[in-house]
Motif scaffolding. Structure first.
Motif, PDB file in Angstrom:
ATOM      1  N   GLU A 281      48.967  25.369  66.291  1.00  0.00           N
ATOM      2  CA  GLU A 281      48.410  24.023  66.504  1.00  0.00           C
ATOM      3  C   GLU A 281      47.333  23.701  65.474  1.00  0.00           C
ATOM      4  OE1 GLU A 281      48.018  20.274  67.631  1.00  0.00           O
ATOM      5  OE2 GLU A 281      49.548  21.589  68.486  1.00  0.00           O
ATOM      6  N   ASN A 282      46.459  24.656  65.175  1.00  0.00           N
ATOM      7  CA  ASN A 282      45.434  24.413  64.151  1.00  0.00           C
ATOM      8  C   ASN A 282      46.047  24.224  62.773  1.00  0.00           C
ATOM      9  OD1 ASN A 282      43.364  24.472  66.016  1.00  0.00           O
ATOM     10  ND2 ASN A 282      42.838  26.608  65.628  1.00  0.00           N
ATOM     11  N   ALA A 283      47.109  24.991  62.481  1.00  0.00           N
ATOM     12  CA  ALA A 283      47.818  24.821  61.208  1.00  0.00           C
ATOM     13  C   ALA A 283      48.411  23.420  61.131  1.00  0.00           C
ATOM     14  CB  ALA A 283      48.907  25.884  61.068  1.00  0.00           C
ATOM     15  N   ARG A 284      49.002  22.973  62.222  1.00  0.00           N
ATOM     16  CA  ARG A 284      49.602  21.634  62.234  1.00  0.00           C
ATOM     17  C   ARG A 284      48.530  20.565  62.010  1.00  0.00           C
ATOM     18  NH1 ARG A 284      52.246  17.649  66.425  1.00  0.00           N
ATOM     19  NH2 ARG A 284      53.308  16.379  64.856  1.00  0.00           N
ATOM     20  N   GLN A 285      47.407  20.693  62.678  1.00  0.00           N
ATOM     21  CA  GLN A 285      46.328  19.720  62.498  1.00  0.00           C
ATOM     22  C   GLN A 285      45.844  19.705  61.054  1.00  0.00           C
ATOM     23  OE1 GLN A 285      45.372  17.367  64.687  1.00  0.00           O
ATOM     24  NE2 GLN A 285      47.058  18.187  65.919  1.00  0.00           N
ATOM     25  N   ARG A 286      45.759  20.868  60.440  1.00  0.00           N
ATOM     26  CA  ARG A 286      45.340  20.939  59.026  1.00  0.00           C
ATOM     27  C   ARG A 286      46.328  20.187  58.143  1.00  0.00           C
ATOM     28  NH1 ARG A 286      42.771  20.383  54.850  1.00  0.00           N
ATOM     29  NH2 ARG A 286      42.513  22.038  53.348  1.00  0.00           N
ATOM     30  N   CYS A 287      47.627  20.417  58.371  1.00  0.00           N
ATOM     31  CA  CYS A 287      48.647  19.728  57.569  1.00  0.00           C
ATOM     32  C   CYS A 287      48.599  18.221  57.794  1.00  0.00           C
ATOM     33  CB  CYS A 287      50.045  20.249  57.911  1.00  0.00           C
ATOM     34  SG  CYS A 287      50.361  21.937  57.362  1.00  0.00           S
ATOM     35  N   MET A 288      48.324  17.808  59.011  1.00  0.00           N
ATOM     36  CA  MET A 288      48.276  16.375  59.320  1.00  0.00           C
ATOM     37  C   MET A 288      47.065  15.695  58.688  1.00  0.00           C
ATOM     38  SD  MET A 288      49.718  16.484  63.234  1.00  0.00           S
ATOM     39  CE  MET A 288      49.565  14.710  63.498  1.00  0.00           C
TER      40      MET A 288
ATOM     41  N   VAL B 209      64.542  38.464  55.832  1.00  0.00           N
ATOM     42  CA  VAL B 209      63.725  37.902  54.753  1.00  0.00           C
ATOM     43  C   VAL B 209      63.836  36.384  54.704  1.00  0.00           C
ATOM     44  CG1 VAL B 209      63.788  39.967  53.308  1.00  0.00           C
ATOM     45  CG2 VAL B 209      65.554  38.216  53.039  1.00  0.00           C
ATOM     46  N   ASN B 210      64.789  35.806  55.455  1.00  0.00           N
ATOM     47  CA  ASN B 210      64.934  34.352  55.397  1.00  0.00           C
ATOM     48  C   ASN B 210      65.463  33.738  56.694  1.00  0.00           C
ATOM     49  OD1 ASN B 210      67.576  35.184  55.321  1.00  0.00           O
ATOM     50  ND2 ASN B 210      68.178  33.792  53.677  1.00  0.00           N
ATOM     51  N   GLN B 211      65.298  34.441  57.820  1.00  0.00           N
ATOM     52  CA  GLN B 211      65.731  33.876  59.094  1.00  0.00           C
ATOM     53  C   GLN B 211      64.530  33.636  59.994  1.00  0.00           C
ATOM     54  OE1 GLN B 211      68.806  36.934  59.903  1.00  0.00           O
ATOM     55  NE2 GLN B 211      70.179  35.174  60.120  1.00  0.00           N
ATOM     56  N   TRP B 212      64.753  32.901  61.055  1.00  0.00           N
ATOM     57  CA  TRP B 212      63.669  32.426  61.904  1.00  0.00           C
ATOM     58  C   TRP B 212      63.507  33.257  63.165  1.00  0.00           C
ATOM     59  CZ3 TRP B 212      65.849  26.785  62.412  1.00  0.00           C
ATOM     60  CH2 TRP B 212      66.027  26.237  61.150  1.00  0.00           C
ATOM     61  N   ASP B 213      62.315  33.119  63.747  1.00  0.00           N
ATOM     62  CA  ASP B 213      61.960  33.805  64.981  1.00  0.00           C
ATOM     63  C   ASP B 213      61.025  32.895  65.767  1.00  0.00           C
ATOM     64  OD1 ASP B 213      61.422  35.765  66.918  1.00  0.00           O
ATOM     65  OD2 ASP B 213      60.110  36.936  65.612  1.00  0.00           O
ATOM     66  N   ASP B 214      61.187  32.867  67.091  1.00  0.00           N
ATOM     67  CA  ASP B 214      60.194  32.166  67.901  1.00  0.00           C
ATOM     68  C   ASP B 214      59.043  33.138  68.138  1.00  0.00           C
ATOM     69  OD1 ASP B 214      61.803  33.766  69.612  1.00  0.00           O
ATOM     70  OD2 ASP B 214      61.462  32.459  71.322  1.00  0.00           O
ATOM     71  N   TRP B 215      57.836  32.601  68.203  1.00  0.00           N
ATOM     72  CA  TRP B 215      56.656  33.463  68.248  1.00  0.00           C
ATOM     73  C   TRP B 215      55.564  32.803  69.063  1.00  0.00           C
ATOM     74  CZ3 TRP B 215      57.115  38.284  67.215  1.00  0.00           C
ATOM     75  CH2 TRP B 215      56.005  39.087  66.946  1.00  0.00           C
ATOM     76  N   ASP B 216      54.605  33.608  69.493  1.00  0.00           N
ATOM     77  CA  ASP B 216      53.458  33.122  70.262  1.00  0.00           C
ATOM     78  C   ASP B 216      52.623  32.186  69.394  1.00  0.00           C
ATOM     79  OD1 ASP B 216      51.125  32.749  71.707  1.00  0.00           O
ATOM     80  OD2 ASP B 216      50.582  34.859  71.773  1.00  0.00           O
ATOM     81  N   CYS B 217      52.438  30.976  69.837  1.00  0.00           N
ATOM     82  CA  CYS B 217      51.759  29.934  69.050  1.00  0.00           C
ATOM     83  C   CYS B 217      50.285  30.232  68.765  1.00  0.00           C
ATOM     84  CB  CYS B 217      51.855  28.591  69.763  1.00  0.00           C
ATOM     85  SG  CYS B 217      53.548  28.063  70.106  1.00  0.00           S
ATOM     86  N   PHE B 218      49.692  31.153  69.509  1.00  0.00           N
ATOM     87  CA  PHE B 218      48.277  31.454  69.318  1.00  0.00           C
ATOM     88  C   PHE B 218      48.041  32.502  68.229  1.00  0.00           C
ATOM     89  CE2 PHE B 218      48.508  29.741  73.629  1.00  0.00           C
ATOM     90  CZ  PHE B 218      47.594  28.698  73.501  1.00  0.00           C
ATOM     91  N   THR B 219      49.100  33.138  67.768  1.00  0.00           N
ATOM     92  CA  THR B 219      48.984  34.089  66.665  1.00  0.00           C
ATOM     93  C   THR B 219      48.525  33.334  65.418  1.00  0.00           C
ATOM     94  OG1 THR B 219      50.795  35.399  67.582  1.00  0.00           O
ATOM     95  CG2 THR B 219      50.253  35.756  65.257  1.00  0.00           C
ATOM     96  N   GLU B 220      47.636  33.930  64.669  1.00  0.00           N
ATOM     97  CA  GLU B 220      47.163  33.290  63.443  1.00  0.00           C
ATOM     98  C   GLU B 220      47.997  33.778  62.263  1.00  0.00           C
ATOM     99  OE1 GLU B 220      42.900  33.750  63.157  1.00  0.00           O
ATOM    100  OE2 GLU B 220      42.611  32.219  64.698  1.00  0.00           O
TER     101      GLU B 220
END
Length: 184
Positions: free
Chosen positions: A41-48, A137-148
């Motif tokens: 969420e903080n990363a998203r706010q920074r990008c916005m 090396v190039n696939q996705w994973d769902d992860w805990d949003c609070f991880t920095e």
């Protein structure tokens, strides 16, 4: 206090995006690797905090094609050639409804590249997309949003502009791109 700078490109080429300093031209606009780890969420706010002069907005990167997925891999690897970030945040989330993934910037969820067994919502708390996952090396994973984690911002133009392509704005300058950068 927010400092705003506007950059106007001098030339427009159909296949290139003229990006502000520290941004990289990519498949659908301008991208920037941000090395300071933050929660999703903080990363998203920074990008916005970044926007274009014609009303476009920044957000976490979305991936809508294999070409963009490959570009994300190159951007992450180039972030620090000696020691690339193990994973970065991208703009995918299923926080609104479990297993209904969306891109925060409104792009259609039309391409997927999940690691085998993903998304798995392990522990009932994985609602944000990290790239790459633990086993690829190039696939996705769902992860805990609070991880920095470090993250990738994407600067794209407002969907209603006439150009319809990120980084190719029309700020009254004959279709030359324009960007507005916000720094907090």
């Amino acid at each position: 206090m927010q400092v705003l700078l506007c950059f106007v490109g001098l030339f427009a080429v159909a296949t290139a995006h003229y990006c502000p300093p520290l941004w990289t031209s990519g498949p659908r606009g301008c991208y920037r690797y941000m090395s300071t780890p933050m929660s999703w969420e903080n990363a998203r706010q920074r990008c916005m905090g970044f926007s274009s002069c014609d009303g476009g907005v920044g957000d976490l990167m979305s991936i809508t094609s294999e070409a963009e997925n490959n570009f994300a891999s190159l951007l992450r690897a180039a972030s620090n050639m000696a020691n690339p970030a193990p994973s970065v945040w991208l703009g995918g989330t299923d926080a609104g409804r479990e297993n209904q993934w969306t891109w925060t910037n409104g792009q259609q969820w039309q391409y997927t590249n999940w690691e085998q067994g993903q998304p798995n919502n392990q522990g009932g708390a994985e609602n944000c997309l990290r790239y790459p996952g633990q086993r690829s090396v190039n696939q996705w994973d769902d992860w805990d949003c609070f991880t920095e984690l470090p993250f990738v911002c994407h600067l794209f133009e407002h969907p209603g502009n006439a150009a319809g392509q990120p980084g190719q704005g029309q700020p009254g300058q004959g279709g030359r791109p324009a960007f507005l950068l916000g720094h907090h």
